[in-house]
Scaffold this active site. Structure first.
Site, mmCIF file in Angstrom:
data_model
loop_
_atom_site.group_PDB
_atom_site.id
_atom_site.type_symbol
_atom_site.label_atom_id
_atom_site.label_comp_id
_atom_site.label_asym_id
_atom_site.label_seq_id
_atom_site.Cartn_x
_atom_site.Cartn_y
_atom_site.Cartn_z
ATOM 1 N N CYS A 66 5.332 -7.263 -11.515
ATOM 2 C CA CYS A 66 5.006 -6.453 -12.698
ATOM 3 C C CYS A 66 5.992 -6.688 -13.833
ATOM 4 O O CYS A 66 5.616 -7.224 -14.878
ATOM 5 C CB CYS A 66 4.964 -4.990 -12.313
ATOM 6 S SG CYS A 66 3.747 -4.696 -11.024
ATOM 7 N N LYS B 44 -10.010 -11.514 3.130
ATOM 8 C CA LYS B 44 -9.439 -10.195 2.857
ATOM 9 C C LYS B 44 -10.418 -9.089 3.264
ATOM 10 O O LYS B 44 -10.046 -8.124 3.928
ATOM 11 C CB LYS B 44 -9.153 -10.083 1.354
ATOM 12 C CG LYS B 44 -7.803 -9.508 1.051
ATOM 13 C CD LYS B 44 -7.683 -9.372 -0.433
ATOM 14 C CE LYS B 44 -6.247 -9.384 -0.865
ATOM 15 N NZ LYS B 44 -6.133 -9.262 -2.311
ATOM 16 N N GLY C 187 12.668 -7.766 -10.247
ATOM 17 C CA GLY C 187 11.700 -8.799 -9.891
ATOM 18 C C GLY C 187 10.359 -8.152 -9.643
ATOM 19 O O GLY C 187 10.083 -7.073 -10.158
ATOM 20 N N GLY D 50 22.234 -4.225 -10.440
ATOM 21 C CA GLY D 50 21.976 -5.089 -9.286
ATOM 22 C C GLY D 50 21.816 -6.536 -9.707
ATOM 23 O O GLY D 50 22.315 -6.943 -10.768
ATOM 24 N N PHE E 293 16.374 4.423 -12.827
ATOM 25 C CA PHE E 293 16.413 3.044 -13.329
ATOM 26 C C PHE E 293 17.730 2.677 -14.008
ATOM 27 O O PHE E 293 17.774 1.926 -14.965
ATOM 28 C CB PHE E 293 15.197 2.760 -14.232
ATOM 29 C CG PHE E 293 14.002 2.407 -13.395
ATOM 30 C CD1 PHE E 293 13.418 3.377 -12.596
ATOM 31 C CD2 PHE E 293 13.514 1.126 -13.334
ATOM 32 C CE1 PHE E 293 12.358 3.067 -11.755
ATOM 33 C CE2 PHE E 293 12.452 0.796 -12.496
ATOM 34 C CZ PHE E 293 11.876 1.769 -11.721
ATOM 35 N N LEU E 294 18.794 3.242 -13.466
ATOM 36 C CA LEU E 294 20.132 2.867 -13.942
ATOM 37 C C LEU E 294 20.950 2.320 -12.775
ATOM 38 O O LEU E 294 22.169 2.449 -12.767
ATOM 39 C CB LEU E 294 20.829 4.076 -14.573
ATOM 40 C CG LEU E 294 20.299 4.513 -15.952
ATOM 41 C CD1 LEU E 294 21.097 5.708 -16.466
ATOM 42 C CD2 LEU E 294 20.369 3.371 -16.971
ATOM 43 N N LYS F 154 6.419 -10.439 -15.374
ATOM 44 C CA LYS F 154 5.230 -10.975 -16.064
ATOM 45 C C LYS F 154 4.796 -10.062 -17.212
ATOM 46 O O LYS F 154 4.376 -10.539 -18.262
ATOM 47 C CB LYS F 154 4.112 -11.247 -15.068
ATOM 48 C CG LYS F 154 3.143 -10.128 -14.837
ATOM 49 C CD LYS F 154 2.021 -10.546 -13.919
ATOM 50 C CE LYS F 154 1.333 -9.335 -13.336
ATOM 51 N NZ LYS F 154 0.693 -8.419 -14.270
HETATM 52 C C1 UGA Z 1 6.737 -1.170 -11.514
HETATM 53 C C2 UGA Z 1 6.727 0.200 -12.206
HETATM 54 O O1 UGA Z 1 7.818 0.987 -11.735
HETATM 55 C C3 UGA Z 1 5.410 0.939 -11.935
HETATM 56 O O2 UGA Z 1 5.382 2.157 -12.653
HETATM 57 C C4 UGA Z 1 4.253 0.048 -12.393
HETATM 58 O O3 UGA Z 1 3.005 0.636 -12.104
HETATM 59 C C5 UGA Z 1 4.316 -1.285 -11.681
HETATM 60 O O4 UGA Z 1 5.584 -1.901 -11.945
HETATM 61 C C6 UGA Z 1 3.193 -2.141 -12.190
HETATM 62 O O5 UGA Z 1 3.218 -2.515 -13.358
HETATM 63 O O6 UGA Z 1 2.199 -2.330 -11.467
HETATM 64 P P1 UGA Z 1 7.187 -2.040 -9.017
HETATM 65 O O7 UGA Z 1 7.056 -3.425 -9.569
HETATM 66 O O8 UGA Z 1 6.498 -1.698 -7.752
HETATM 67 O O9 UGA Z 1 6.676 -0.958 -10.105
HETATM 68 O O10 UGA Z 1 8.730 -1.825 -8.777
HETATM 69 P P2 UGA Z 1 9.910 -0.894 -9.311
HETATM 70 O O11 UGA Z 1 10.208 0.116 -8.299
HETATM 71 O O12 UGA Z 1 9.666 -0.434 -10.681
HETATM 72 O O13 UGA Z 1 11.099 -1.969 -9.318
HETATM 73 C C7 UGA Z 1 11.012 -3.166 -10.097
HETATM 74 C C8 UGA Z 1 12.278 -3.974 -9.970
HETATM 75 O O14 UGA Z 1 13.352 -3.346 -10.644
HETATM 76 C C9 UGA Z 1 12.760 -4.202 -8.538
HETATM 77 O O15 UGA Z 1 13.150 -5.556 -8.393
HETATM 78 C C10 UGA Z 1 13.955 -3.279 -8.409
HETATM 79 O O16 UGA Z 1 14.897 -3.740 -7.484
HETATM 80 C C11 UGA Z 1 14.501 -3.305 -9.822
HETATM 81 N N1 UGA Z 1 15.302 -2.112 -10.174
HETATM 82 C C12 UGA Z 1 14.715 -0.894 -10.269
HETATM 83 C C13 UGA Z 1 16.655 -2.246 -10.452
HETATM 84 O O17 UGA Z 1 17.221 -3.364 -10.415
HETATM 85 N N2 UGA Z 1 17.384 -1.138 -10.814
HETATM 86 C C14 UGA Z 1 16.802 0.090 -10.894
HETATM 87 O O18 UGA Z 1 17.519 1.058 -11.240
HETATM 88 C C15 UGA Z 1 15.443 0.215 -10.617
#
Ligand code: UGA
Length: 433
Positions: free
Chosen positions: A263, A38, A260, A256, A252-253, A266
């Site tokens: 973050c 890396k 996944g 789907g 976040f509404l 887990k």
């Molecule tokens: C998430 C958090 O949003 C961040 O604030 C946080 O820092 C991060 O985890 C972490 O703990 O490091 P991330 O995992 O990059 O970020 O992804 P998100 O954009 O939050 O999406 C997570 C999942 O939720 C995805 O699979 C997405 O498709 C799903 N999702 C999101 C939905 O199914 N519906 C929604 O309305 C929003």
């Protein structure tokens, strides 16, 4: 602005982005990783994963001499006042996070300390980890060098990590001393955002509670989508109507196939376990997780319901990454969905704009295609699993011609149901008629 010498230990999504961004706002940063490959890639000016804007930021700051890389923690300790721990905290079989990497780093920092340091937890860790970090450093800090521990959780979204760092909704800093508070505030001075100063345990909890709440919002709307399907309502309209209430908000509404990534799944499990350890059965969050699992199961049942049987059927899957704008496949819903399709006897063809290389390491025995049209060709049904922008502009008439049967099951509500009907597709999506 006061320039602070920072050591960033761990160059994953969080560590590398945060390190590069700290350099970008003017600090001197040494990033450390024990993975020599890396570090070699980074020294070559390349990024070991896909994250928009990050490569430019890394290149620019290496050129300016503000960003350096090494595989020796001791080098970073000597060069820095503030050391961020951003190593992985992967889940164990029990769901608890494996904190042994955090412990090892704390030990090495303790051994190498030569002057006052602040050791900051950046990785997502359970509440009270700060106490262990402090204890570990004290044990190995034979010369009794003064130090402080702090917690500064990250809220970066993959795919938008640089933007989230530079324009955050808030910065949370958990500290125990005025000295540490002053230096941490100096670090974030160039960032224009509300800063919340707390004790260390509250800062640790803010991170777990935030991710747990966001996962809850997603499972909530996914459960609503089931009620919509059963009653004939539209989940998008319901979400829009709910979101107009400022107390609820629009984010976040989106219903789907479930959340996944490395973050939410887990962190939710880890939070349930830590609550259990503290003596609280967090049943609400257990249900959030169950709904998320069920959503993937329902999606596969949907496809099966349209094809009668899956045995020997060919299913085309569009999108493999856990969400768009990332190549990250960790805990992606596509893994379970494809696993279930295969277990039912289906053959799977798939395509993702960025996650193919990572997907190939995880999902075996499927056909990987070069584009969406190759996926559609001779498939009995097309399943949309990740809502990449390029899928929104597909030539649907061509897709229909290529498919064996004009069936599209859309797990991310990418297409307009009326348009799909007009085009002659049998179209099913989440929570919509
Ligand atoms: C998430 C958090 O949003 C961040 O604030 C946080 O820092 C991060 O985890 C972490 O703990 O490091 P991330 O995992 O990059 O970020 O992804 P998100 O954009 O939050 O999406 C997570 C999942 O939720 C995805 O699979 C997405 O498709 C799903 N999702 C999101 C939905 O199914 N519906 C929604 O309305 C929003």
């Amino acid at each position: 602005m006061k320039v602070i010498n920072i050591g960033m230990i761990g160059t994953g999504y969080v560590g590398l982005t945060t390190g590069a961004c700290f350099a970008h706002i003017g600090h001197n940063v040494v990033c450390v990783d024990n993975d020599e490959e890396k570090i070699r890639i980074l020294l070559d000016g390349k990024i070991p994963f896909y994250e928009p804007k990050l490569d430019e930021l890394v290149k620019e700051n290496v050129k300016q001499g503000r960003l350096k890389f090494t595989n020796k923690i001791s080098e970073a300790v000597k060069a820095s006042t503030v050391l961020f721990i951003a190593v992985g905290t992967p889940p164990k079989d029990t769901g608890e996070p494996d904190l042994s990497y955090v412990e090892n780093v704390a030990k090495e920092i303790g051994e190498a300390m030569d002057d006052y340091k602040i050791i900051v937890e950046k990785s997502t860790v359970p509440v009270k980890t700060g106490e262990w970090v402090k204890e570990t450093i004290t044990r190995y800090n034979k010369r009794n060098i003064p130090f402080d521990v702090a917690s500064n959780p990250e809220f970066l979204r993959e795919g938008n990590a640089v933007g989230d760092f530079l324009k955050p909704d808030r910065v949370v800093i958990g500290v125990e001393s005025e000295k540490a508070k002053g230096i941490m505030l100096d670090i974030y001075k160039p960032i224009n955002a509300p800063i919340l100063i707390t004790d260390i345990k509250s800062a640790e909890l803010i991170k777990h509670a935030s991710n747990a709440f966001l996962s809850t919002k997603i499972s909530f709307i996914n459960a609503i989508s089931i009620v919509c399907e059963l009653s004939g309502a539209s989940v998008e309209k319901v979400a829009e109507g709910m979101g107009l209430d400022k107390r609820i908000g629009h984010h976040f509404l989106a219903a789907g196939v479930g959340y996944g990534g490395f973050c939410f799944p887990k962190d939710l499990l880890a939070f349930i376990r830590i609550a259990e350890e503290l003596g609280y059965d967090y049943r609400l969050l257990k249900e959030v997780e169950r709904i998320n699992e069920e959503q993937k199961e329902r999606f596969v049942k949907r496809i099966e319901g349209l094809l009668w049987n899956l045995r020997e059927k060919q299913i085309g899957v569009l999108g493999l990454a856990f969400k768009p704008n990332t190549d990250d496949m960790r805990f992606a819903p596509s893994i379970d969905i494809i696993g279930k399709l295969k277990a039912a006897g289906a053959k799977v063809k798939a395509y993702d704009p960025h996650a193919m290389n990572n997907a190939k390491k995880i999902i075996k025995d499927i056909e990987y295609c070069n584009d969406s049209y190759e996926v559609a060709k001779d498939s009995d049904a097309l399943a949309i699993v990740t809502e990449w922008d390029e899928f929104k502009t597909l030539d649907l008439a061509r897709i229909k011609q290529l498919l064996k049967l004009p069936i599209v099951v859309d797990g991310r509500n990418v297409f307009d149901p009326f348009k799909m009907k007009e085009l002659g597709f049998t179209y099913r999506s989440i929570g919509r008629q």
